[in-house]
Design a protein around this motif. Sequence first.
Motif, PDB file in Angstrom:
ATOM      1  N   THR B  50      65.411 -28.944  22.557  1.00  0.00           N
ATOM      2  CA  THR B  50      64.372 -29.721  22.336  1.00  0.00           C
ATOM      3  C   THR B  50      63.644 -30.204  23.413  1.00  0.00           C
ATOM      4  N   ASP B 164      59.480 -26.478  17.309  1.00  0.00           N
ATOM      5  CA  ASP B 164      60.873 -26.692  17.364  1.00  0.00           C
ATOM      6  C   ASP B 164      61.666 -26.573  15.982  1.00  0.00           C
ATOM      7  N   GLU B 165      62.583 -25.514  15.905  1.00  0.00           N
ATOM      8  CA  GLU B 165      63.102 -25.168  14.604  1.00  0.00           C
ATOM      9  C   GLU B 165      62.367 -25.237  13.325  1.00  0.00           C
TER      10      GLU B 165
HETATM   11 MG    MG Z   1      66.746 -29.758  18.834  1.00  0.00          MG
END
Ligand code: MG
Lengths: 288, 260
Positions: B50, B164-165
């Motif tokens: 991240t 991000d995911e």
């Molecule tokens: Mg993360």
Amino acid sequence: MRNILPILAVVFAMIIAWYAGAFMMNKKWTYDQANRAGVELTLSEVFADTMAQPRPVLPAPHQVAVNFWETTVEKKITSRRSLVFHGWITLKATLTGFILGTIIGTLLAVGIVYSRVMDMSILPWAIISQTVPIVAIAPMIVVLSNSVGIEGHLVPKTIISAYLSFFPVLVSMIKGLRSPDRMQLDLLRTWGAGKSQTFWKLRLPGSMPFFFAAVKIAIAASLVGAIVGELPMSGSGGLGARMLVGSQYGEPLLIWSALAAAALLAAVLIFIVGTIQTITLKRMGMAQ
Amino acid sequence: MTQDVVIKAQNLDLTFQTNDGPVHALKDINLDINKGDFVSFIGPSGCGKTTFLRTIAALENPTAGSITVNGMTAEEARKSRAYGYVFQAAGLYPWRTISGNIKLPLEIMGFDKAEQQQRVERVLELVELTGFGNKFPWQLSGGMQQRASIARALAFDADILLMDEPFGALDEIVRDHLNEQLLKLWARTNKTIGFVTHSIPEAVYLSTKIVVMSPRPGRIADVIESTLPRERPLDIRDTPEFLEIAHRVREGLRAGHAYD
Ligand SMILES: [Mg+2]
Ligand SMILES: Nc1ncnc2c1ncn2[C@@H]1O[C@H](COP(=O)(O)OP(=O)(O)OP(=O)(O)O)[C@@H](O)[C@H]1O
């Protein structure tokens, strides 16, 4: 229908308790009168008398209702004995104070959220201001505004009213304006949004639920402020002045009618604010 | 074959100063991402995936080294609206409809009303949400909300998409479907995509380049160039080629762990 039944039950119980209280508190006077006249009273005669005294310690509900009816519906609204006349005076001060307080509370909250200096300098004073009993400073505000030559009574009452109502708005709006989380703020940054766009598009709409929660408290506080402001100025009229006159001349019915009017006014104001809240939040897709 | 490098990280270092002392989140990151690449970042929790994505987006500042995006600094690239960022949570505004949410970046960037409407319809179609524009976010399922947030990131035509995911919270079936859609979208728009994930199959299925990271401090353990074709049906995941790449990713992850 299922909701209304419990409410009715509670109201019914309260009215019963009220009647019982009126009987208990007024019967002493009835017995004193009977003793003086040297007559014996049956219990039912005592009961009937406690319900119909001209100056009861605690008037019975129906007495208040009758007096309320007489002083609202059966009086011309221009009469100084009309509760509509006095209610209007109180309402004006309540609304001006409420609007002023809401504006001040919101602006201060914006300042505090955006400026660290204001956060450190204003907030403690705002909190301290609310620890000062309003009944103590209300007469001072009245006297001061008189001595600086402000005509009329609306201004001091508005100030007192705003003094009480700005605080809940301030506290809630600080929380509301700070409610967007880091992710939402970061998103705006990746789009290159400036400070004012962040305010108008994220912080302000995000604070609306907080705003309405606060405004409901603020409108009630404004009403209290207006009434307290009227207490030291019986000449100016208003529900507060009516209560004072009632207590000075030993007219409990007058006090209770004015109280009923104030309660009714509060209920109507909160209902209006609640309706605006529901409509606004529904249109914003945030009502549950 | 020479390709345009869009994102270039050189000797990137990032240390967070926290109350419990410094946290070395990124150490000595060197990476080139080419135009049109689909790059996945995979690695154990806390390895700095991240943080690296946020550094590309100029949401964090490196303590040492440099990062350039389209030849500019990350900050300049952010100001020139070079990327759309999709967070793990959809992060839609509850008081705006789906259309309203997608319009938000467009309003901020000053697109005119007609253009906004046209773009909203186009990206809603891209993520297969046509007809849902007037719904509020809470009226949509989690997967639909996530697609709406992708649509929002696509609306202003940034060349780079950082995710991000984005599908982390979704179940496998929805995830498969969204992965397929994402690949189609990528093929159609030829965007450069940076994608963080915890799932090896997801990384292998989607990527042209897989960056395996290892923790404490976060660094790159391995960079795997995928040999899979760009056209990828879902059942490509059963081919020996796919399994071999997956195996290499797993090895890379394991090596990172053995380190500490
Ligand atoms: Mg993360
Ligand atoms: N703002 C911050 N302040 C201090 N430390 C931070 C901050 N953000 C991240 N960290 C630390 O940096 C390290 C890397 O965090 P990061 O969020 O990049 O990990 P990640 O690889 O995305 O993990 P996950 O897979 O769990 O999302 C962690 O040790 C984390 O505690």
